[in-house]
Enzyme design. Structure first.
Site, short mmCIF file in Angstrom:
data_model
loop_
_atom_site.label_atom_id
_atom_site.label_comp_id
_atom_site.label_asym_id
_atom_site.label_seq_id
_atom_site.Cartn_x
_atom_site.Cartn_y
_atom_site.Cartn_z
N HIS A 27 0.87 -1.18 0.00
CA HIS A 27 0.00 0.00 0.00
C HIS A 27 0.91 1.24 0.00
O HIS A 27 1.24 1.78 1.05
CB HIS A 27 -0.90 -0.04 1.25
CG HIS A 27 -1.95 1.02 1.29
ND1 HIS A 27 -3.20 0.79 1.80
CD2 HIS A 27 -1.95 2.31 0.90
CE1 HIS A 27 -3.92 1.91 1.73
NE2 HIS A 27 -3.17 2.84 1.20
N ASN A 72 -2.52 -2.11 -3.50
CA ASN A 72 -3.62 -1.17 -3.27
C ASN A 72 -3.36 0.12 -4.05
O ASN A 72 -2.31 0.75 -3.90
CB ASN A 72 -3.73 -0.85 -1.78
CG ASN A 72 -4.85 0.15 -1.52
OD1 ASN A 72 -6.03 -0.19 -1.56
ND2 ASN A 72 -4.49 1.41 -1.29
N GLU A 73 -4.31 0.49 -4.89
CA GLU A 73 -4.30 1.76 -5.63
C GLU A 73 -3.02 2.01 -6.43
O GLU A 73 -2.31 3.00 -6.22
CB GLU A 73 -4.58 2.92 -4.66
CG GLU A 73 -5.93 2.78 -3.98
CD GLU A 73 -6.38 4.01 -3.20
OE1 GLU A 73 -7.59 4.12 -2.95
OE2 GLU A 73 -5.52 4.85 -2.85
N TYR A 215 -15.57 6.24 -3.61
CA TYR A 215 -16.04 7.30 -2.73
C TYR A 215 -16.91 8.33 -3.44
O TYR A 215 -17.87 8.84 -2.87
CB TYR A 215 -14.85 8.07 -2.12
CG TYR A 215 -13.97 7.28 -1.20
CD1 TYR A 215 -14.16 7.32 0.18
CD2 TYR A 215 -12.94 6.48 -1.70
CE1 TYR A 215 -13.33 6.60 1.04
CE2 TYR A 215 -12.12 5.76 -0.85
CZ TYR A 215 -12.32 5.82 0.52
OH TYR A 215 -11.51 5.10 1.37
N GLU A 286 -12.92 -0.31 -0.17
CA GLU A 286 -13.00 0.93 0.63
C GLU A 286 -14.23 1.72 0.21
O GLU A 286 -14.55 1.79 -0.97
CB GLU A 286 -11.78 1.86 0.41
CG GLU A 286 -10.48 1.41 1.02
CD GLU A 286 -9.37 2.45 0.80
OE1 GLU A 286 -9.67 3.65 0.62
OE2 GLU A 286 -8.19 2.05 0.79
N TRP A 335 -14.38 2.40 5.01
CA TRP A 335 -13.13 3.06 5.42
C TRP A 335 -13.53 4.17 6.36
O TRP A 335 -14.17 5.12 5.94
CB TRP A 335 -12.37 3.60 4.19
CG TRP A 335 -11.03 4.14 4.57
CD1 TRP A 335 -10.70 5.43 4.87
CD2 TRP A 335 -9.82 3.38 4.72
NE1 TRP A 335 -9.37 5.53 5.21
CE2 TRP A 335 -8.81 4.28 5.13
CE3 TRP A 335 -9.51 2.03 4.58
CZ2 TRP A 335 -7.51 3.87 5.37
CZ3 TRP A 335 -8.20 1.63 4.81
CH2 TRP A 335 -7.23 2.55 5.21
N GLU A 342 -3.86 10.04 7.23
CA GLU A 342 -4.38 10.12 5.85
C GLU A 342 -3.38 10.80 4.91
O GLU A 342 -3.64 11.84 4.31
CB GLU A 342 -5.72 10.87 5.84
CG GLU A 342 -6.89 10.04 6.35
CD GLU A 342 -7.21 8.85 5.45
OE1 GLU A 342 -6.95 8.92 4.23
OE2 GLU A 342 -7.70 7.84 5.97
N TRP A 343 -2.18 10.21 4.81
CA TRP A 343 -1.18 10.64 3.83
C TRP A 343 -0.91 12.14 3.91
O TRP A 343 -0.59 12.64 4.97
CB TRP A 343 -1.58 10.16 2.44
CG TRP A 343 -1.90 8.69 2.45
CD1 TRP A 343 -3.13 8.11 2.36
CD2 TRP A 343 -0.97 7.61 2.68
NE1 TRP A 343 -3.03 6.74 2.48
CE2 TRP A 343 -1.72 6.41 2.68
CE3 TRP A 343 0.42 7.55 2.87
CZ2 TRP A 343 -1.12 5.16 2.87
CZ3 TRP A 343 1.01 6.32 3.06
CH2 TRP A 343 0.24 5.14 3.05
N PHE A 351 -11.76 9.56 9.08
CA PHE A 351 -12.63 8.62 8.35
C PHE A 351 -13.22 7.53 9.25
O PHE A 351 -13.96 6.69 8.78
CB PHE A 351 -11.85 7.94 7.22
CG PHE A 351 -11.75 8.74 5.95
CD1 PHE A 351 -12.69 8.60 4.94
CD2 PHE A 351 -10.70 9.63 5.75
CE1 PHE A 351 -12.60 9.32 3.76
CE2 PHE A 351 -10.59 10.36 4.58
CZ PHE A 351 -11.54 10.20 3.58
#
Length: 390
Positions: A27, A72-73, A215, A286, A335, A342-343, A351
Site C-alpha cells: 500500500h 492497493n491503488e 467514494y 474501501e 473506510w 491520511e497521507w 474517516f
C-alpha cells in the site's frame, strides 16, 4: 522472522475474534533499499522481488488467510509518485511539478507496467504453489471514481470512456483482457510499454476478484477536439475533470475536499465492471467519508456523525441494487474502523467509525459504529429477501 511472527500473532488475534483477515501486500510503500538499488517500480527487477515477497507471505500466512490483495491503488502510486511528484519517490518533470528528477510523460507508464507484471508474478506464484492447498482468493484493489459526461455531446461521452481507460482500465484491461485499453494505445503509442510473450503468459493467471475503492464522482469534458484551459495533457488522456456544472456540485460536499456524495455511482461502477469484465467477482475494498478537523468540528458533532450513517446507507442501497441486477459482489469494507493517518492530509481528516484522541489514543465509538451493525443487518435482509423471491 520477527516481522512474520508479529503478523502471525495479529492474524491469530483476528481469527479468535471471528474476523477474517484480508491482506494487502503493498500500500504505497516499498523497501528504500530497492529504490536505491535499481529505482523501485521503474525497474523490471522489482517483479522478481515482489514475487519472492508474496511467496513468503503466502507460505507463512496462507493457511489462515483466504483473501489477498497484491497492490492497493496502483494508479495513485503511478500518478502521484511518477507524474505529479507529490508522493514518494517524488519524481516529475516540466509543467507537472518541481522535482529533482523524473519524466512525467513516460515514467508513470513504466512504473504501472511493472506494477501490473508484479501483480501477475505474485498471482502466478499463488496459483502454482499455494492456492490448491490453501483455497484462498487473490485480487488487486483500485481507486475508482465514477465519471459522468459533462454534456451529451459525442465528444464528452468519448472523453468519459477515455478517462475511465486512463484511470482504472489502465490496470484492469492488461490483467483480465491481456492488453492495454485501445484509447491508451492510440494516444500514447510507443510511450506505452509492450507486453512480451512471457509477460502475456504471466498475465494469463489474471485475478479472482477486483477490489474497488469507491467514494465519489466527477464530470468529464473533452479536451481532444476542444480547447481546455486547465485540462489534462495528451499523456493523461486529454480531458478535463470537474466537480461542478452550471455552478452546482455533482453531489453534496463533505469534510474531505475531493469527496462529493454520489451514491448512484456505486451501482454504476459495479455494473460497468460486470459488463466489461464478464462479471468477475467484486469486493468493495474501501468506501467512506471524513470529518475535517480544519473545519473546527466539535467532538460532540464528530461523535454524532449522522452524515456518515446517511452516506453508508445511501451507498449500500446503491450496492444492493447492483447485486439485485446480477453483479457478483463478494464483500464490502467501510473506510475506516479508526480515525488514522491520511497521507498528505496527516491526521486532519477523520474517516473512522471510532474517534481517536491522538494525545492519549483513547478510542470512542461514533454513532456510525453502532449504526453500521444495523445497516449491515438491513443490507443482508434486503439481499436475502431478493434471493428468496428469485
Amino acid at each position: 522472522m520477527a516481522g512474520i511472527e508479529h503478523y502471525n500473532k495479529l492474524i491469530d488475534a483476528l481469527l479468535q475474534k471471528g474476523i477474517q483477515p484480508f491482506i494487502t501486500l503493498t500500500h504505497y510503500d516499498i523497501p528504500q533499499e530497492l529504490e536505491e538499488r535499481y529505482g523501485g517500480w521503474l525497474s523490471s527487477r522489482i517483479q522478481d522481488n515482489f514475487s519472492y515477497y508474496a511467496d513468503i507471505c503466502f507460505k507463512y500466512f496462507g493457511d489462515k488467510v483466504k483473501y489477498w490483495t497484491t497492490i492497493n491503488e496502483p494508479h495513485v502510486m503511478a500518478v502521484y509518485g511518477y507524474r505529479l511528484g507529490s508522493y514518494p519517490p517524488a519524481r516529475c518533470s516540466g509543467i507537472f511539478g518541481n522535482c529533482s528528477a523524473g519524466d512525467s510523460e513516460r515514467e508513470p507508464f513504466i512504473a504501472a507496467h511493472n506494477m501490473i507484471l508484479s501483480h501477475a508474478a505474485a498471482v502466478r506464484i499463488y496459483r502454482t504453489k499455494h492456492q490448491k492447498r490453501q483455497g484462498g482468493m487473490v485480487g488487486i484493489a483500485l481507486d475508482i471514481q465514477w465519471y459522468e459526461p459533462f454534456s451529451n455531446s459525442s465528444e464528452d461521452i468519448a472523453a468519459t470512456e477515455r478517462a475511465r481507460s486512463f484511470y482504472f482500465n489502465w490496470f484492469l484491461d492488461p490483467i483480465i483482457l491481456g492488453r492495454y485499453p485501445k484509447e491508451m494505445v492510440q494516444i500514447l503509442g510507443s510511450n506505452l510499454p509492450n507486453f512480451s510473450k512471457n509477460d502475456l503468459s504471466k498475465l494469463s493467471y489474471g485475478l479472482d476478484f477486483i477490489g474497488i475503492n469507491y467514494y465519489t464522482a466527477n464530470y468529464i469534458k473533452d479536451c481532444l477536439y476542444a480547447a481546455c484551459e486547465h485540462g489534462n495533457t495528451w499523456s493523461e488522456g486529454s480531458y478535463y475533470v470537474t466537480t461542478e456544472k452550471d455552478g452546482v456540485y455533482i453531489g453534496q460536499p463533505t469534510g474531505a475536499p475531493w469527496i462529493f456524495l454520489y451514491p448512484q455511482g456505486m451501482k454504476k461502477i459495479v455494473m460497468y465492471m460486470r459488463d466489461r469484465f464478464n462479471n468477475t467477482p467484486l469486493v468493495i475494498t474501501e468506501n467512506g467519508v471524513a470529518e475535517n478537523d480544519d473545519l473546527n468540528t466539535s467532538i460532540t458533532d464528530t461523535l454524532n456523525d449522522i452524515h456518515r450513517v446517511n452516506y453508508m446507507h445511501s451507498y449500500l442501497n446503491s450496492l444492493s441494487n447492483a447485486i439485485r441486477e446480477g453483479a457478483d459482489v463478494r464483500g464490502y469494507f467501510v473506510w475506516s474502523l479508526l480515525d488514522n493517518f491520511e497521507w498528505l492530509h496527516g491526521y486532519r481528516l477523520r474517516f473512522g467509525l471510532h474517534y481517536v484522541n491522538y494525545t492519549n489514543l483513547q478510542r470512542i465509538p461514533k454513532l456510525s459504529a453502532t449504526m453500521y451493525k444495523q445497516l449491515m443487518y438491513n443490507f443482508n435482509i434486503q439481499l436475502e429477501t431478493h434471493t428468496a423471491h428469485n
